[in-house]
Write an enzyme that holds these catalytic residues in place. Sequence first.
Site, short mmCIF file in Angstrom:
data_model
loop_
_atom_site.label_atom_id
_atom_site.label_comp_id
_atom_site.label_asym_id
_atom_site.label_seq_id
_atom_site.Cartn_x
_atom_site.Cartn_y
_atom_site.Cartn_z
N HIS B 134 0.82 -1.21 0.00
CA HIS B 134 0.00 0.00 0.00
C HIS B 134 0.86 1.26 0.00
N SER B 135 1.82 1.36 0.90
CA SER B 135 2.55 2.62 1.13
C SER B 135 3.40 3.05 -0.06
N ALA B 141 -0.78 9.13 3.97
CA ALA B 141 -1.76 9.61 4.96
C ALA B 141 -2.97 10.24 4.28
N TRP B 170 8.52 0.54 1.69
CA TRP B 170 8.35 0.04 3.07
C TRP B 170 7.35 -1.10 3.19
N ARG B 303 24.21 -1.26 42.99
CA ARG B 303 24.96 -0.07 42.53
C ARG B 303 25.79 0.55 43.64
N GLN B 313 12.35 3.77 46.55
CA GLN B 313 11.03 4.15 46.05
C GLN B 313 11.08 4.74 44.64
N LEU B 399 4.67 4.81 14.30
CA LEU B 399 4.86 5.36 12.95
C LEU B 399 4.32 4.46 11.86
N ASP B 401 2.23 0.98 10.17
CA ASP B 401 0.85 0.50 10.21
C ASP B 401 -0.12 1.67 10.32
C1 LIG Z 1 -14.45 10.89 50.36
C2 LIG Z 1 -13.58 10.05 51.24
C3 LIG Z 1 -14.01 8.81 51.65
C4 LIG Z 1 -13.22 8.02 52.49
N1 LIG Z 1 -13.72 6.84 52.95
C5 LIG Z 1 -13.03 6.13 53.88
C6 LIG Z 1 -13.56 4.98 54.47
O1 LIG Z 1 -14.68 4.60 54.17
N2 LIG Z 1 -12.86 4.33 55.40
C7 LIG Z 1 -11.61 4.74 55.76
O2 LIG Z 1 -10.99 4.12 56.62
N3 LIG Z 1 -11.05 5.84 55.21
C8 LIG Z 1 -11.73 6.55 54.28
N4 LIG Z 1 -11.20 7.68 53.75
C9 LIG Z 1 -9.85 8.07 54.12
C10 LIG Z 1 -8.81 7.74 53.06
O3 LIG Z 1 -9.04 6.50 52.48
C11 LIG Z 1 -7.43 7.76 53.66
O4 LIG Z 1 -7.26 8.92 54.39
C12 LIG Z 1 -6.36 7.73 52.64
O5 LIG Z 1 -6.47 6.59 51.84
C13 LIG Z 1 -5.02 7.75 53.29
O6 LIG Z 1 -4.03 7.74 52.28
P1 LIG Z 1 -2.83 8.76 52.32
O7 LIG Z 1 -1.87 8.29 51.30
O8 LIG Z 1 -3.31 10.15 52.20
O9 LIG Z 1 -2.22 8.49 53.74
P2 LIG Z 1 -1.49 9.45 54.75
O10 LIG Z 1 -1.03 8.57 55.84
O11 LIG Z 1 -2.35 10.58 55.13
O12 LIG Z 1 -0.24 9.96 53.96
C14 LIG Z 1 -0.19 11.23 53.33
C15 LIG Z 1 0.90 11.28 52.30
O13 LIG Z 1 2.17 11.10 52.90
C16 LIG Z 1 3.04 10.46 52.00
N5 LIG Z 1 3.52 9.23 52.62
C17 LIG Z 1 3.15 8.73 53.80
N6 LIG Z 1 3.84 7.61 54.07
C18 LIG Z 1 4.65 7.38 53.02
C19 LIG Z 1 5.60 6.38 52.70
N7 LIG Z 1 5.87 5.39 53.53
N8 LIG Z 1 6.25 6.47 51.54
C20 LIG Z 1 6.00 7.48 50.69
N9 LIG Z 1 5.12 8.46 50.96
C21 LIG Z 1 4.45 8.42 52.11
C22 LIG Z 1 2.26 10.18 50.75
O14 LIG Z 1 2.52 11.18 49.84
C23 LIG Z 1 0.83 10.23 51.23
O15 LIG Z 1 -0.05 10.59 50.22
C24 LIG Z 1 -11.97 8.47 52.90
C25 LIG Z 1 -11.52 9.72 52.46
C26 LIG Z 1 -12.33 10.51 51.64
C27 LIG Z 1 -11.86 11.84 51.20
C1 LIG Z 2 8.94 -1.91 9.45
C2 LIG Z 2 7.88 -1.37 8.55
C3 LIG Z 2 6.94 -2.19 8.00
C4 LIG Z 2 5.96 -1.69 7.14
N1 LIG Z 2 5.08 -2.56 6.55
C5 LIG Z 2 4.23 -2.10 5.60
C6 LIG Z 2 3.42 -3.00 4.86
O1 LIG Z 2 3.49 -4.21 5.06
N2 LIG Z 2 2.60 -2.52 3.91
C7 LIG Z 2 2.50 -1.18 3.68
O2 LIG Z 2 1.75 -0.78 2.83
N3 LIG Z 2 3.26 -0.29 4.38
C8 LIG Z 2 4.13 -0.75 5.31
N4 LIG Z 2 4.92 0.14 5.99
C9 LIG Z 2 4.76 1.58 5.74
C10 LIG Z 2 3.97 2.29 6.82
O3 LIG Z 2 2.90 1.56 7.29
C11 LIG Z 2 3.49 3.62 6.31
O4 LIG Z 2 4.53 4.30 5.72
C12 LIG Z 2 2.97 4.49 7.39
O5 LIG Z 2 1.96 3.88 8.08
C13 LIG Z 2 2.51 5.80 6.83
O6 LIG Z 2 2.06 6.61 7.90
P1 LIG Z 2 2.53 8.10 8.03
O7 LIG Z 2 1.66 8.70 9.09
O8 LIG Z 2 3.98 8.19 8.27
O9 LIG Z 2 2.14 8.70 6.62
P2 LIG Z 2 2.78 9.83 5.77
O10 LIG Z 2 1.86 10.00 4.63
O11 LIG Z 2 4.18 9.51 5.45
O12 LIG Z 2 2.72 11.11 6.67
C14 LIG Z 2 3.82 11.57 7.42
C15 LIG Z 2 3.39 12.50 8.50
O13 LIG Z 2 2.76 13.64 7.98
C16 LIG Z 2 1.77 14.12 8.87
N5 LIG Z 2 0.49 14.14 8.17
C17 LIG Z 2 0.25 13.73 6.93
N6 LIG Z 2 -1.03 13.94 6.60
C18 LIG Z 2 -1.62 14.51 7.68
C19 LIG Z 2 -2.94 14.96 7.96
N7 LIG Z 2 -3.92 14.88 7.06
N8 LIG Z 2 -3.18 15.49 9.17
C20 LIG Z 2 -2.21 15.58 10.08
N9 LIG Z 2 -0.96 15.17 9.86
C21 LIG Z 2 -0.66 14.64 8.67
C22 LIG Z 2 1.75 13.17 10.02
O14 LIG Z 2 2.52 13.72 11.06
C23 LIG Z 2 2.38 11.94 9.45
O15 LIG Z 2 3.02 11.17 10.46
C24 LIG Z 2 5.90 -0.34 6.86
C25 LIG Z 2 6.83 0.52 7.45
C26 LIG Z 2 7.83 0.00 8.27
C27 LIG Z 2 8.84 0.91 8.86
#
Ligand SMILES: Cc1cc2nc3c(=O)[nH]c(=O)nc-3n(C[C@H](O)[C@H](O)[C@H](O)COP(=O)(O)OP(=O)(O)OC[C@H]3O[C@@H](n4cnc5c(N)ncnc54)[C@H](O)[C@@H]3O)c2cc1C
Ligand SMILES: Cc1cc2nc3c(=O)[nH]c(=O)nc-3n(C[C@H](O)[C@H](O)[C@H](O)COP(=O)(O)OP(=O)(O)OC[C@H]3O[C@@H](n4cnc5c(N)ncnc54)[C@H](O)[C@@H]3O)c2cc1C
Lengths: 429, 429, 429, 429
Positions: B134-135, B141, B170, B303, B313, B399, B401
């Site tokens: 096709h291409s 495009a 291609w 490391r 983390q 890019l 397909d």
């Molecule tokens: C609408 C609503 C409904 C709720 N319903 C319920 C419910 O039904 N039952 C219930 O029990 N609770 C409920 N809650 C409470 C809620 O689920 C908890 O307060 C919340 O999930 C605690 O998550 P937290 O990450 O903010 O914890 P916190 O302990 O408050 O931690 C605060 C932030 O500290 C950082 N942090 C803390 N420890 C670490 C760590 N070890 N590592 C990395 N970052 C850390 C994170 O950035 C974290 O987001 C509800 C709350 C709301 C607003």
């Molecule tokens: C490994 C490999 C395998 C392939 N296998 C096949 C195959 O089996 N059969 C086949 O037919 N082809 C095959 N191809 C070709 C490939 O599928 C096409 O070249 C490709 O999909 C064309 O897409 P394009 O967006 O780059 O089009 P192009 O027409 O080259 O457009 C280039 C760029 O112009 C911009 N553009 C163009 N028109 C517009 C518009 N109207 N609006 C906004 N932006 C636009 C876009 O940014 C676009 O990315 C293969 C290619 C590779 C690398």
Amino acid sequence: LEQKKRGLEDRNALRNGARGFAQQVLAGAPKLYSKHTSQTARFEATRPIYRNAVEGGLIKGQIPTELGGTSNNLIDAAIVIEEFFAVEPSAALTILGTGLGLTPLILAGSAVQHDTFLKPFLSGDGEPLAAFVHSEPGGTANWLEKGAPGLQTTAWKDGNEWVVNGEKLWTTNSGGWGQRGADLQCVVCRQSPPNIPQDPNSDPVSNILILIVTGEEIANNEPSAYTVVSDPELVGYISTNGPHSRFTNFRVPSANLLCPPGRGAQTVEQTFGCSAALVGAMSVGIMRAAFEAALKFCKADARGGTVPIIKKQSVADKLIDIKMRVEAARALTWKALSTLENGPCGWENKLEIALEAKIWCSDQAPKAVVDAMSIVGMKSYDKDLPFSRLLEDAVCLPLFDGGNIGVRRRQLERIFQKEDYEPWAATYT
Amino acid sequence: LEQKKRGLEDRNALRNGARGFAQQVLAGAPKLYSKHTSQTARFEATRPIYRNAVEGGLIKGQIPTELGGTSNNLIDAAIVIEEFFAVEPSAALTILGTGLGLTPLILAGSAVQHDTFLKPFLSGDGEPLAAFVHSEPGGTANWLEKGAPGLQTTAWKDGNEWVVNGEKLWTTNSGGWGQRGADLQCVVCRQSPPNIPQDPNSDPVSNILILIVTGEEIANNEPSAYTVVSDPELVGYISTNGPHSRFTNFRVPSANLLCPPGRGAQTVEQTFGCSAALVGAMSVGIMRAAFEAALKFCKADARGGTVPIIKKQSVADKLIDIKMRVEAARALTWKALSTLENGPCGWENKLEIALEAKIWCSDQAPKAVVDAMSIVGMKSYDKDLPFSRLLEDAVCLPLFDGGNIGVRRRQLERIFQKEDYEPWAATYT
Amino acid sequence: LEQKKRGLEDRNALRNGARGFAQQVLAGAPKLYSKHTSQTARFEATRPIYRNAVEGGLIKGQIPTELGGTSNNLIDAAIVIEEFFAVEPSAALTILGTGLGLTPLILAGSAVQHDTFLKPFLSGDGEPLAAFVHSEPGGTANWLEKGAPGLQTTAWKDGNEWVVNGEKLWTTNSGGWGQRGADLQCVVCRQSPPNIPQDPNSDPVSNILILIVTGEEIANNEPSAYTVVSDPELVGYISTNGPHSRFTNFRVPSANLLCPPGRGAQTVEQTFGCSAALVGAMSVGIMRAAFEAALKFCKADARGGTVPIIKKQSVADKLIDIKMRVEAARALTWKALSTLENGPCGWENKLEIALEAKIWCSDQAPKAVVDAMSIVGMKSYDKDLPFSRLLEDAVCLPLFDGGNIGVRRRQLERIFQKEDYEPWAATYT
Amino acid sequence: LEQKKRGLEDRNALRNGARGFAQQVLAGAPKLYSKHTSQTARFEATRPIYRNAVEGGLIKGQIPTELGGTSNNLIDAAIVIEEFFAVEPSAALTILGTGLGLTPLILAGSAVQHDTFLKPFLSGDGEPLAAFVHSEPGGTANWLEKGAPGLQTTAWKDGNEWVVNGEKLWTTNSGGWGQRGADLQCVVCRQSPPNIPQDPNSDPVSNILILIVTGEEIANNEPSAYTVVSDPELVGYISTNGPHSRFTNFRVPSANLLCPPGRGAQTVEQTFGCSAALVGAMSVGIMRAAFEAALKFCKADARGGTVPIIKKQSVADKLIDIKMRVEAARALTWKALSTLENGPCGWENKLEIALEAKIWCSDQAPKAVVDAMSIVGMKSYDKDLPFSRLLEDAVCLPLFDGGNIGVRRRQLERIFQKEDYEPWAATYT
Ligand SMILES: Cc1cc2nc3c(=O)[nH]c(=O)nc-3n(C[C@H](O)[C@H](O)[C@H](O)COP(=O)(O)OP(=O)(O)OC[C@H]3O[C@@H](n4cnc5c(N)ncnc54)[C@H](O)[C@@H]3O)c2cc1C
Ligand SMILES: Cc1cc2nc3c(=O)[nH]c(=O)nc-3n(C[C@H](O)[C@H](O)[C@H](O)COP(=O)(O)OP(=O)(O)OC[C@H]3O[C@@H](n4cnc5c(N)ncnc54)[C@H](O)[C@@H]3O)c2cc1C
Ligand SMILES: Cc1cc2nc3c(=O)[nH]c(=O)nc-3n(C[C@H](O)[C@H](O)[C@H](O)COP(=O)(O)OP(=O)(O)OC[C@H]3O[C@@H](n4cnc5c(N)ncnc54)[C@H](O)[C@@H]3O)c2cc1C
Ligand SMILES: Cc1cc2nc3c(=O)[nH]c(=O)nc-3n(C[C@H](O)[C@H](O)[C@H](O)COP(=O)(O)OP(=O)(O)OC[C@H]3O[C@@H](n4cnc5c(N)ncnc54)[C@H](O)[C@@H]3O)c2cc1C
Ligand SMILES: [Mg+2]
Ligand SMILES: [Mg+2]
């Protein structure tokens, strides 16, 4: 094939149902809550919505069929969450918070505990709230670090009871309606008498336990034993309840011990493993809403030019950037959920892919909204359009449910560091 | 469930087979070709590898079972491609190029054409090469832009024959062993006498046709009618064949007309739709190899410090960044392939998700390799480590397909612009 | 104002001179070296270029006027480096490697040492090479970590001599012409008898020393005392010399002690502080070349369409992305250099901004080249265009001169952590 | 040198003055305005702040010394803006809006116009507001596109007067205190009778004119001739005034014609050229504030671990990412401003670097804030911390003052496309 088709139809029905609820019920929430100027008042204003959710089976729908609920699988949950978050994340989170609150019970409860404590949530009646109560004011990212202060909420066995002291923060639903505590709280504690520093040589995991606190326990304690100190004002999710709460010599009968010391941390990890992947679905919902709103604008408006702006390559390129991330995020989320549920691989591999979905999807969400704004242009800065609200909700996703940097990446790095870590096990085994 | 388990086992067997071929056969290719200093010589040096691939069923494996091959589904293809690209993309591309070259024939061929032209590729013998041609040197495009010059390779019906003039570039495998043309070329042409500018008022699509050129036709024409002008030296894929070739009054019998004028463009689009999603799998293969090489290094080397660098983390965070992109890319690619094959949605929705997989995954690949180098540090700059080779192959993915910017995003933007565009149809219908 | 105008004219003259040398001399280097298949042979092939550089005053030009050279200020150096790197980074690095090799001597040498050792480099004769010899095969990111093995090249005072043992790697120019050692090497060592582990309680800084090794010392030692083990093949900079070298009981007279134990680390930090900001200029040179090549292509070529591709917004947007990064990189680099030289702030603030220029600019370079390729499209993958060569040189920038992740970010984080850290001191004091 | 030192001292004095005003006056603004629930009321609440600014010489400080003001150079302006935006962007924008509003007058006014219209702004008395009135509800990105509808605000010469019709939107300060119009508005119009479509064959530039509208003109017209339709509620800058306003047969004496038809567009371009680079300084101010807030948190808080979180590489890495962008942004902005003012290059090269500063810096700002939030974690989501406010203000920067995608990149691409475009002229000539 026939089965496959049926599967698809079921899924479509589910999605349509969820969409209907979102548009007919959830969408009305802001009208109820946004006039209020405090987090508390806004939360209370959503009570009718929540009742509606209970009646609509949305609480029962978060409990597995084996335990009397109607939850079939996690991808169904993701479908529902996506629909909800595309429309109204704040009111949705209250509903989902109950699901999260029940998860430790579902995972770790005994048959008796299941029977006793799930009942109100299976009934389809009232507005029962559950809460997963883990987070604390000083942070929880390092709660299991050896040598660190450890969890600040302690529990101590005194006869047939556990005595709880300490403060929690941001724990969804835990304050309950009327600030008297949720109907069920799974409270994560460190086994220790109060005010005794954690032994630097002990393994913190060995002392983590989970207690179930219901309205009954709160009623049976002094009023001052459980108090809501304040409801912090949040940037988004402004109708949710995540109070700063305090337990002071709060007594819990030993039958309410869900996980004994040494077993709680694992349940926390599992609870958060599942929620991790579901945050992926939340992210998809928000990004999708941003995409849809931007698409609509770009198709309809020419901004004084001769053609709708979607005809401009710069605009199309950004729409494409957003769309690709939505699709990648949904694909990754669903893969994580199906692996979590059905993967033949081990728990750590399941957790790994769930963490990856959480971190990656949630980090895309704020970027997607900012990108959507960039093409809509100045109009997107108007409070009448959805973008600022979407952004406010989106920026929470990387922070909550285990902050990506403090919690989620740290979990993932521990998995990578394992000697027998197999990178592709979540896909290939 | 039983079926699901069997599916998984089959897939593992397939993967293990592919991995074995990659490590035992493909891995040996650089030893054969890298001593040569021209693209042509390197290509010729891989001939034993190709024969091995034919014998191993890898050509037949790219032809559907319905037509006598053994290809079952596209995800299987993705699994094989990932394994190959993780080891030796260059020799692999020659094998896959034949699959691509056969695709238009598979899609658009008549029963007779299938019978006639697929035979050598089903035989399991020799080293038959096919090419999708096709291409062109001046770019493709804009080959369908109204008012533009149009495709520069023309074909004109003269009696019972088509007369072809023009240059291609291609096009993988098209030069064939010994530079006398591939065993089968699907040559995309514009219907026109040579040297006549395209009518600016015509719709270019209406004149696109595809001809099948085999070794027989080349033998039947003058030697000067088909020539390989040169084999451009590429940055990567340095053992592949994608020559600058020229047709001069090259005659093709009309039985070799695969798509008549007006039907060719659609077959090109379908051929490239399928290959698009498979480029996702190529990207996954390369990123995965970069991840694995970096992971190994970071676990083994301190490391000069006190701990292996994976304990840092900064290092872990980059590994995580790479890993998440591999998982998202694989999930998106597989989703695209399963939608392409089984999706109940329409062709444009299928094409959409395939395009998204192509663009997104291929754009991640160079970044992933550069990130991997950043944590391995200076050592990654040593020619003995795989990183520079991976980078050289990775930068091609955005890019070829169909370049992401010139071709693939433009296809996608046309889909978005449609009035009845449904963004989530690839998932939800 | 008059002065300002004169400044500008001087700068333009300098730039034109550098550009002339780059285009007339450096540009010819690949023709000399690229036919060779080993790093050693390619390096030797550039000897005429280097002689030309000496004669053109480019070595003297890296020595301050106070010491008999003609170097006026660091921004002048940046201008020259940018011009060179825009044309031929590999041959340029050999010239700059001598400047780096002399830096410790310039910074820390006594008057006598300046007199003795700078002479050949001021003469304008021959092809004298200098080398800064710090890096080692096992990594140097953690060379000052307490408790870690420490630098593996040791030096021990024996009477009036120091006895050196150990291996170095990648140290530009150190192998010298003919592999018998550079004319001057500043060898960074750890004070210790060989084969004695570093005391985990000592502060590694206290034992770092620097010795000057010239051709004379090499001649006075046994041939086996200094050997070039190998010249690693690099991905880019394929005509530079950075051998794996070995010192075995190599004796150096005590007059050659540049920095006594405890003083060497600081000189290393200062040497690398200055080079850090100059890597910014290298990055600018490479990105600029990529931009220019892409710009030219996009203005000239329509890729089969009706207008040159620069008329497409997608293409323009990428050109803009690259251009902005070049401008930001140059501005940041120049700011860092002028602060380093004239800033009234303290050393750590100067180092801070230099580190920021190193990390940020070098990280942009590979991205800029990949972006440039994305708009040129398939053509950029042809070996005849400059892009692959630019990429090969660009990916080194984040890795060498202190890897960004292992070395440079770690230096920066230590600065941030200081109690009295003032973030804006490099600008505002 | 002495001069240089004096320059630095002056600059420090300026900066300290600006910082003092920011902390003592501007910082108090939210207390005045945030209790109000409408944009209008919040704006009015800042009137005492504005009076304070006038008295403090901040309005006069935006007028060049040649015209009786005290503005010396643009880098001084950048220093002041950075300090203001690091503390309170919203109240600051009202002050800067007046500077922007006066810019067309300063650039294009006759001596008489300067005398007449600048007087109230030089007096140091009252709260005089000026506004640059260009933007319109339907968008202005394409206001000069040939064949498009063109600017919707028209002006038509009727005897000795111009008659203005049309609507404007988002034009800072234009509504004035009490919604009766700013003290001075530079209104950009298209020469045309109302309701006549723009001639598709005319060059829109030829009809652009600018009129000066003061309070006097508003008083002299019917009340209904100038009306404020509404004050849109914005996401950030919630105390600024940028109303939807309407002119209906509004009459302006011809002495108030600032730019005759054909000359207005150039003045708009110059006005926006200067403001472009100053948006760089706004971006720096916001990013700097985000950095400082995150740094402080990370140094002070251990989040339950053993060390302050700044000791974690993941946290340090993000701080570094933000810091580098602040430094690059400030360097680029200052370079652009000094080129704009003193560059020997031509206008287009000056405009080019100003555009690059605008686009690049403003695009970094939202990212920097989101990154800062990611390391502070959940706490950053608390309304009491500054992050959400910073984000709300940051996301405006890419959108206003000419949206990056619709306006600024398009200006830049036109410069790139010029045949005689010299990419490095802003630096090197
Ligand atoms: C609408 C609503 C409904 C709720 N319903 C319920 C419910 O039904 N039952 C219930 O029990 N609770 C409920 N809650 C409470 C809620 O689920 C908890 O307060 C919340 O999930 C605690 O998550 P937290 O990450 O903010 O914890 P916190 O302990 O408050 O931690 C605060 C932030 O500290 C950082 N942090 C803390 N420890 C670490 C760590 N070890 N590592 C990395 N970052 C850390 C994170 O950035 C974290 O987001 C509800 C709350 C709301 C607003
Ligand atoms: C490994 C490999 C395998 C392939 N296998 C096949 C195959 O089996 N059969 C086949 O037919 N082809 C095959 N191809 C070709 C490939 O599928 C096409 O070249 C490709 O999909 C064309 O897409 P394009 O967006 O780059 O089009 P192009 O027409 O080259 O457009 C280039 C760029 O112009 C911009 N553009 C163009 N028109 C517009 C518009 N109207 N609006 C906004 N932006 C636009 C876009 O940014 C676009 O990315 C293969 C290619 C590779 C690398
Ligand atoms: C062309 C060229 C010219 C050169 N010229 C010279 C020269 O003239 N003189 C000279 O002495 N050297 C020279 N070098 C060598 C080069 O400067 C060093 O090898 C390089 O800077 C070492 O950095 P590194 O980060 O790779 O360190 P390494 O110690 O090799 O570390 C490797 C990686 O490990 C990780 N890592 C290690 N420690 C940590 C940590 N504590 N925290 C987080 N991550 C960590 C990082 O990811 C790091 O990138 C040259 C090299 C090249 C290619
Ligand atoms: C706080 C604040 C203060 C302001 N102050 C002033 C002021 O003092 N004076 C004043 O006049 N205005 C002011 N404005 C208005 C603002 O400057 C403009 O509305 C804005 O710059 C218009 O840019 P836009 O890109 O959104 O244009 P629009 O015309 O609204 O375009 C919207 C979007 O369409 C797309 N688009 C349109 N055309 C094209 C194209 N040809 N190619 C590609 N994409 C295209 C782009 O994505 C663009 O972002 C202010 C606004 C705010 C919020
Ligand atoms: Mg190479
Ligand atoms: Mg808000």
